[in-house]
Write a protein that holds these residues in place. Structure first.
Motif, PDB file in Angstrom:
ATOM      1  N   TYR A 202      -6.667  -6.731  13.520  1.00 33.56           N
ATOM      2  CA  TYR A 202      -6.325  -6.103  12.245  1.00 33.56           C
ATOM      3  C   TYR A 202      -7.271  -6.592  11.150  1.00 33.56           C
ATOM      4  CZ  TYR A 202      -4.044  -6.065   7.703  1.00 33.56           C
ATOM      5  OH  TYR A 202      -3.803  -5.952   6.359  1.00 33.56           O
ATOM      6  N   GLU A 203      -7.473  -7.896  11.107  1.00 32.27           N
ATOM      7  CA  GLU A 203      -8.339  -8.437  10.043  1.00 32.27           C
ATOM      8  C   GLU A 203      -9.777  -7.928  10.191  1.00 32.27           C
ATOM      9  OE1 GLU A 203      -7.481 -12.593  10.454  1.00 32.27           O
ATOM     10  OE2 GLU A 203      -5.433 -12.144   9.794  1.00 32.27           O
ATOM     11  N   GLU A 204     -10.258  -7.885  11.405  1.00 30.31           N
ATOM     12  CA  GLU A 204     -11.635  -7.413  11.603  1.00 30.31           C
ATOM     13  C   GLU A 204     -11.754  -5.936  11.233  1.00 30.31           C
ATOM     14  OE1 GLU A 204     -13.340  -7.827  15.552  1.00 30.31           O
ATOM     15  OE2 GLU A 204     -15.228  -6.962  14.798  1.00 30.31           O
ATOM     16  N   ARG A 215     -12.312   3.972  -5.698  1.00 28.92           N
ATOM     17  CA  ARG A 215     -11.482   5.129  -6.063  1.00 28.92           C
ATOM     18  C   ARG A 215     -11.667   6.224  -5.022  1.00 28.92           C
ATOM     19  NH1 ARG A 215      -8.628   5.477 -10.139  1.00 28.92           N
ATOM     20  NH2 ARG A 215      -8.246   7.683  -9.831  1.00 28.92           N
ATOM     21  N   VAL A 216     -10.559   6.699  -4.510  1.00 27.54           N
ATOM     22  CA  VAL A 216     -10.641   7.713  -3.446  1.00 27.54           C
ATOM     23  C   VAL A 216      -9.644   8.847  -3.696  1.00 27.54           C
ATOM     24  CG1 VAL A 216     -11.404   6.111  -1.639  1.00 27.54           C
ATOM     25  CG2 VAL A 216      -8.954   6.467  -2.004  1.00 27.54           C
ATOM     26  N   ARG A 217      -9.901   9.925  -3.014  1.00 27.18           N
ATOM     27  CA  ARG A 217      -8.911  11.013  -2.922  1.00 27.18           C
ATOM     28  C   ARG A 217      -8.505  11.088  -1.454  1.00 27.18           C
ATOM     29  NH1 ARG A 217     -10.644  16.681  -5.040  1.00 27.18           N
ATOM     30  NH2 ARG A 217      -9.742  15.870  -6.953  1.00 27.18           N
ATOM     31  N   VAL A 218      -7.211  11.185  -1.214  1.00 26.39           N
ATOM     32  CA  VAL A 218      -6.720  11.266   0.168  1.00 26.39           C
ATOM     33  C   VAL A 218      -5.919  12.553   0.324  1.00 26.39           C
ATOM     34  CG1 VAL A 218      -5.450  10.097   2.005  1.00 26.39           C
ATOM     35  CG2 VAL A 218      -6.448   8.751   0.153  1.00 26.39           C
ATOM     36  N   ILE A 219      -6.303  13.340   1.301  1.00 25.92           N
ATOM     37  CA  ILE A 219      -5.503  14.519   1.622  1.00 25.92           C
ATOM     38  C   ILE A 219      -4.688  14.183   2.867  1.00 25.92           C
ATOM     39  CG2 ILE A 219      -5.560  16.976   2.197  1.00 25.92           C
ATOM     40  CD1 ILE A 219      -8.248  17.130   0.788  1.00 25.92           C
ATOM     41  N   SER A 220      -3.365  14.225   2.697  1.00 26.19           N
ATOM     42  CA  SER A 220      -2.488  13.885   3.815  1.00 26.19           C
ATOM     43  C   SER A 220      -1.461  15.006   3.941  1.00 26.19           C
ATOM     44  CB  SER A 220      -1.809  12.545   3.538  1.00 26.19           C
ATOM     45  OG  SER A 220      -0.937  12.222   4.582  1.00 26.19           O
ATOM     46  N   GLY A 221      -1.564  15.791   4.977  1.00 23.80           N
ATOM     47  CA  GLY A 221      -0.712  16.976   5.096  1.00 23.80           C
ATOM     48  C   GLY A 221      -1.007  17.894   3.916  1.00 23.80           C
ATOM     49  N   LYS A 222       0.061  18.251   3.181  1.00 24.28           N
ATOM     50  CA  LYS A 222      -0.135  19.168   2.038  1.00 24.28           C
ATOM     51  C   LYS A 222      -0.287  18.398   0.729  1.00 24.28           C
ATOM     52  CE  LYS A 222       1.746  23.429   3.805  1.00 24.28           C
ATOM     53  NZ  LYS A 222       2.733  23.484   4.843  1.00 24.28           N
ATOM     54  N   THR A 223      -0.292  17.072   0.800  1.00 22.74           N
ATOM     55  CA  THR A 223      -0.315  16.269  -0.421  1.00 22.74           C
ATOM     56  C   THR A 223      -1.703  15.694  -0.679  1.00 22.74           C
ATOM     57  OG1 THR A 223       1.911  15.619   0.226  1.00 22.74           O
ATOM     58  CG2 THR A 223       0.952  14.436  -1.624  1.00 22.74           C
ATOM     59  N   ILE A 224      -2.098  15.736  -1.960  1.00 21.95           N
ATOM     60  CA  ILE A 224      -3.365  15.110  -2.352  1.00 21.95           C
ATOM     61  C   ILE A 224      -3.040  13.893  -3.215  1.00 21.95           C
ATOM     62  CG2 ILE A 224      -5.545  15.409  -3.597  1.00 21.95           C
ATOM     63  CD1 ILE A 224      -5.403  18.363  -2.984  1.00 21.95           C
ATOM     64  N   TYR A 225      -3.553  12.754  -2.836  1.00 27.38           N
ATOM     65  CA  TYR A 225      -3.333  11.523  -3.594  1.00 27.38           C
ATOM     66  C   TYR A 225      -4.654  11.078  -4.192  1.00 27.38           C
ATOM     67  CZ  TYR A 225       0.776  11.032  -0.502  1.00 27.38           C
ATOM     68  OH  TYR A 225       1.931  11.216   0.207  1.00 27.38           O
ATOM     69  N   GLU A 226      -4.580  10.436  -5.363  1.00 32.24           N
ATOM     70  CA  GLU A 226      -5.773   9.795  -5.914  1.00 32.24           C
ATOM     71  C   GLU A 226      -5.424   8.388  -6.341  1.00 32.24           C
ATOM     72  OE1 GLU A 226      -8.356  13.572  -7.438  1.00 32.24           O
ATOM     73  OE2 GLU A 226      -8.201  11.797  -8.688  1.00 32.24           O
ATOM     74  N   GLY A 227      -6.360   7.491  -6.188  1.00 36.40           N
ATOM     75  CA  GLY A 227      -6.113   6.113  -6.594  1.00 36.40           C
ATOM     76  C   GLY A 227      -7.174   5.206  -6.002  1.00 36.40           C
ATOM     77  N   VAL A 228      -6.869   3.918  -6.009  1.00 35.19           N
ATOM     78  CA  VAL A 228      -7.803   2.950  -5.437  1.00 35.19           C
ATOM     79  C   VAL A 228      -7.293   2.562  -4.048  1.00 35.19           C
ATOM     80  CG1 VAL A 228      -8.762   0.628  -5.678  1.00 35.19           C
ATOM     81  CG2 VAL A 228      -8.501   2.091  -7.705  1.00 35.19           C
ATOM     82  N   ALA A 229      -8.178   2.656  -3.063  1.00 32.20           N
ATOM     83  CA  ALA A 229      -7.812   2.262  -1.689  1.00 32.20           C
ATOM     84  C   ALA A 229      -7.711   0.734  -1.679  1.00 32.20           C
ATOM     85  CB  ALA A 229      -8.872   2.744  -0.703  1.00 32.20           C
ATOM     86  N   GLU A 230      -6.469   0.239  -1.757  1.00 26.48           N
ATOM     87  CA  GLU A 230      -6.305  -1.203  -1.968  1.00 26.48           C
ATOM     88  C   GLU A 230      -6.410  -2.001  -0.665  1.00 26.48           C
ATOM     89  OE1 GLU A 230      -3.817  -2.569  -5.202  1.00 26.48           O
ATOM     90  OE2 GLU A 230      -2.649  -3.652  -3.716  1.00 26.48           O
ATOM     91  N   SER A 231      -5.709  -1.545   0.348  1.00 28.45           N
ATOM     92  CA  SER A 231      -5.770  -2.266   1.621  1.00 28.45           C
ATOM     93  C   SER A 231      -5.215  -1.380   2.731  1.00 28.45           C
ATOM     94  CB  SER A 231      -4.953  -3.564   1.535  1.00 28.45           C
ATOM     95  OG  SER A 231      -5.222  -4.367   2.671  1.00 28.45           O
ATOM     96  N   VAL A 232      -5.126  -1.949   3.905  1.00 28.24           N
ATOM     97  CA  VAL A 232      -4.468  -1.272   5.026  1.00 28.24           C
ATOM     98  C   VAL A 232      -3.404  -2.206   5.573  1.00 28.24           C
ATOM     99  CG1 VAL A 232      -6.270   0.326   5.799  1.00 28.24           C
ATOM    100  CG2 VAL A 232      -6.388  -2.074   6.481  1.00 28.24           C
ATOM    101  N   THR A 233      -2.403  -1.619   6.214  1.00 29.62           N
ATOM    102  CA  THR A 233      -1.324  -2.434   6.770  1.00 29.62           C
ATOM    103  C   THR A 233      -1.600  -2.699   8.257  1.00 29.62           C
ATOM    104  OG1 THR A 233      -0.087  -0.478   7.397  1.00 29.62           O
ATOM    105  CG2 THR A 233       0.345  -1.370   5.201  1.00 29.62           C
ATOM    106  N   MET A 234      -0.803  -3.580   8.835  1.00 30.33           N
ATOM    107  CA  MET A 234      -1.039  -3.910  10.253  1.00 30.33           C
ATOM    108  C   MET A 234      -0.698  -2.755  11.173  1.00 30.33           C
ATOM    109  SD  MET A 234      -0.085  -7.898  10.572  1.00 30.33           S
ATOM    110  CE  MET A 234      -0.841  -8.197  12.145  1.00 30.33           C
TER     111      MET A 234
END
Ligand code: BTN
Length: 259
Positions: A202-204, A215-234
């Motif tokens: 996970y760490e690697e 700063r990113v835009r994420v399209i997930s299904g029908k939803t568009i999100y904007e923000g800062v990609a802070e981290s990922v979960t395990m």
């Protein structure tokens, strides 16, 4: 590459793995290695069975997209029967296996674009598709599909000319597909067998992601999100910080940089 003819025997011969790639089913041409892998898994193929095609006529990408898979590239699927707890880690296993393989075979550095594209100099060199069948709380099978652009004639594909690259374009010389496939199988097994030992994968994976902190835009299904990609979960999800300070956990989608 001249003389780079693939066959099941050339891939398995003296391959330094315990199970991944010890059985290879090779096709000169095929609709999609995912389809055959699924049939094989449903018939109980041994774990680590690999389906390889020289060319796919209906290569499948994520989110129902088409994956261009002409001759000269790598298209393979690996059949696994993981424990349910490890299912979310397969994206980490596969993308890190590709990063390690590319470095070992070509010396080139690559990065992961969440969730599991592999880029060189910002352009996509590899796509990964993971399909699984879960019954109750048991994994029936999981298939890791990996497509690596080894010698893609990008001038023939104007739609992806600016966003894609290939190993031979980046290296400036031909790259052996056989070496890429064999190394990929070795690295996939190494990362997969390392899963029970803890959080290091996970760490690697997190540290190899290109977009964290941006700063990113994420399209997930029908939803568009904007923000800062802070981290990922395990479990492989993306954590997106919005301008109002709130945090969204996104399980899957497509990310583009906003800067
Ligand atoms: C993506 O980036 O959208 C994922 C692409 C995955 C392509 C590979 S090639 C081998 C396997 N067979 C397929 O039909 N797809 C995957």
């Amino acid at each position: 590459m001249e003389g780079d003819n693939l066959s099941a025997a050339s891939i398995t011969d003296n391959l330094k793995t315990h199970f991944i790639g010890q059985r290879v089913i090779y096709y000169p041409t095929l609709t999609s290695t995912m389809e055959v892998a699924k049939q094989e898994a449903q018939q109980g193929a041994a774990e680590g069975t690999v389906i390889v095609a020289d060319e796919q006529t209906e290569g499948k990408g994520r989110l129902e997209r088409v994956w261009l898979s002409p001759k000269g590239n790598v298209a393979l699927s690996v059949i696994l029967y993981p424990n349910m707890a490890y299912l979310p880690c397969l994206i980490m296993v596969a993308s890190l296996a590709v990063v390690h393989c590319i470095e070992a075979v070509t010396g080139l550095k690559s990065q992961v674009k969440w969730p599991n594209d592999v880029l060189i100099n910002g352009r996509k060199v590899c796509g990964i598709l993971i399909e699984s069948d879960v019954k109750g709380n048991m994994v029936d099978y999981a298939i890791i599909g990996i497509g690596v652009n080894v010698a893609l004639m990008l001038s023939h594909f104007p739609d992806i000319l600016l966003s894609a690259t290939s190993l031979s374009d980046e290296l400036g010389r031909e790259v052996s597909r056989l070496n890429v496939i064999r190394q990929l199988l070795v690295e996939t097994e190494r990362m997969y067998l390392g899963l029970p030992t803890g959080g290091s994968i996970y760490e690697e994976w997190r540290d190899s992601l290109v977009m964290l902190g941006r700063r990113v835009r994420v399209i997930s299904g029908k939803t568009i999100y904007e923000g800062v990609a802070e981290s990922v979960t395990m479990d492989g999800s993306l954590l997106l910080r919005h301008s109002d300070g709130s945090l969204t956990k996104i399980v899957g989608g497509d990310v583009t940089l906003r800067e």
